[in-house]
Design a protein around this motif. Structure first.
Motif, mmCIF file in Angstrom:
data_model
loop_
_atom_site.group_PDB
_atom_site.id
_atom_site.type_symbol
_atom_site.label_atom_id
_atom_site.label_comp_id
_atom_site.label_asym_id
_atom_site.label_seq_id
_atom_site.Cartn_x
_atom_site.Cartn_y
_atom_site.Cartn_z
ATOM 1 N N GLN A 140 0.827 -1.205 0.000
ATOM 2 C CA GLN A 140 0.000 0.000 0.000
ATOM 3 C C GLN A 140 0.868 1.265 0.000
ATOM 4 N N LEU A 141 1.915 1.277 0.816
ATOM 5 C CA LEU A 141 2.816 2.426 0.850
ATOM 6 C C LEU A 141 3.475 2.632 -0.513
ATOM 7 N N ALA A 142 3.962 1.557 -1.126
ATOM 8 C CA ALA A 142 4.601 1.664 -2.441
ATOM 9 C C ALA A 142 3.621 2.218 -3.474
ATOM 10 N N THR A 143 2.403 1.728 -3.474
ATOM 11 C CA THR A 143 1.381 2.209 -4.410
ATOM 12 C C THR A 143 1.104 3.695 -4.202
ATOM 13 N N LEU A 144 0.933 4.092 -2.944
ATOM 14 C CA LEU A 144 0.630 5.486 -2.652
ATOM 15 C C LEU A 144 1.816 6.400 -2.949
ATOM 16 N N PHE A 145 3.041 5.930 -2.700
ATOM 17 C CA PHE A 145 4.219 6.742 -3.024
ATOM 18 C C PHE A 145 4.324 6.964 -4.528
ATOM 19 N N LEU A 148 1.782 9.486 -5.430
ATOM 20 C CA LEU A 148 2.210 10.794 -4.953
ATOM 21 C C LEU A 148 3.236 11.414 -5.903
ATOM 22 N N VAL A 149 4.244 10.640 -6.272
ATOM 23 C CA VAL A 149 5.283 11.143 -7.174
ATOM 24 C C VAL A 149 4.682 11.502 -8.524
ATOM 25 N N ASP A 150 3.836 10.639 -9.061
ATOM 26 C CA ASP A 150 3.199 10.930 -10.352
ATOM 27 C C ASP A 150 2.398 12.221 -10.294
ATOM 28 N N GLU A 157 4.624 20.394 -13.464
ATOM 29 C CA GLU A 157 4.714 20.820 -14.852
ATOM 30 C C GLU A 157 3.571 21.739 -15.257
ATOM 31 N N ALA A 158 2.498 21.788 -14.444
ATOM 32 C CA ALA A 158 1.349 22.654 -14.746
ATOM 33 C C ALA A 158 1.676 24.084 -14.309
#
Length: 166
Positions: A140-145, A148-150, A157-158
Motif C-alpha cells: 500500500q505504501l509503495a502504491t501510494l508513493f 504521490l510522485v506521479d 509541470e502545470a
C-alpha cells in the motif's frame, strides 16, 4: 506595497502529509545519514558526488549543463565534481552525437558498480526501518508513493495560478 491575499486553509491531512514529507527529507538528507549510507556501501563519496552518480545512472549519458539544471546547482559546481569523479574512475566524457563540440558524461563500470552499491545500501536501510510492517502495508505504501510522485510531477509541470494582489 500589496500583500497577497490569504490562501484557503488546507486540510489537516494535507498539513500532516507536508510535515511528514519535510521530516523524511530532512532525515534522508542529514550528513550522518549519508555517512551511514556510504559506510554500508563501502564508498568514500560525498553527498554531491552521490547525487551526480545517481542522476547520470537514471538517464546517461547527459551533458554537464543538463545535470546542473536537474540538480538545481551552478554548472561550475557540477564541473568540479565531475572532474573528481572522472579522476576517481567513476565517469568518463564521451562525444555528444548531436554536437561534435560538446561532450556527455557516462558512468564507467566502476561508476555503475558504485550506484548499485549505493542503491543496495539504501534499500537495506529502508528495509530495516520498515521491518515490522506487514507485506500489505508495504504494498500500500509503495502504491501510494508512486501515485504521490506521479501527481507531484504532473502538478510541477502545470502552470501555477497566482491571484494578483490588489
Amino acid at each position: 506595497m500589496h500583500t497577497p491575499s490569504p490562501a484557503a486553509p488546507v486540510s489537516t491531512e494535507v498539513s500532516d502529509i507536508e510535515q511528514a514529507l519535510t521530516r523524511v527529507a530532512y532525515l534522508a538528507g542529514r550528513a550522518r545519514q549519508h555517512e551511514r549510507l556510504m559506510a554500508l556501501a563501502g564508498l568514500p563519496l560525498d553527498r554531491a558526488a552521490t547525487a551526480i552518480l545517481r542522476n547520470i545512472a537514471e538517464s546517461e549519458p547527459l551533458r554537464p549543463g543538463v545535470l546542473a539544471v536537474r540538480l538545481s546547482v551552478e554548472a561550475s559546481h557540477v564541473s568540479r565534481q565531475l572532474r573528481q569523479l572522472e579522476k576517481d574512475g567513476y565517469v568518463i566524457r564521451v562525444p555528444d552525437p548531436d554536437d561534435s563540440r560538446a561532450h556527455r558524461i557516462q558512468l564507467t563500470d566502476a561508476g555503475l558498480a558504485a550506484v548499485d552499491r549505493i542503491r543496495e545500501a539504501s534499500r537495506r536501510g529502508i528495509e530495516m526501518a520498515l521491518a515490522d510492517w506487514s507485506p500489505e502495508d508495504l504494498r500500500q505504501l509503495a502504491t501510494l508513493f508512486h501515485r504521490l510522485v506521479d501527481d507531484f510531477v504532473t502538478h510541477a509541470e502545470a502552470a501555477v495560478d497566482v491571484e494578483p494582489s490588489v
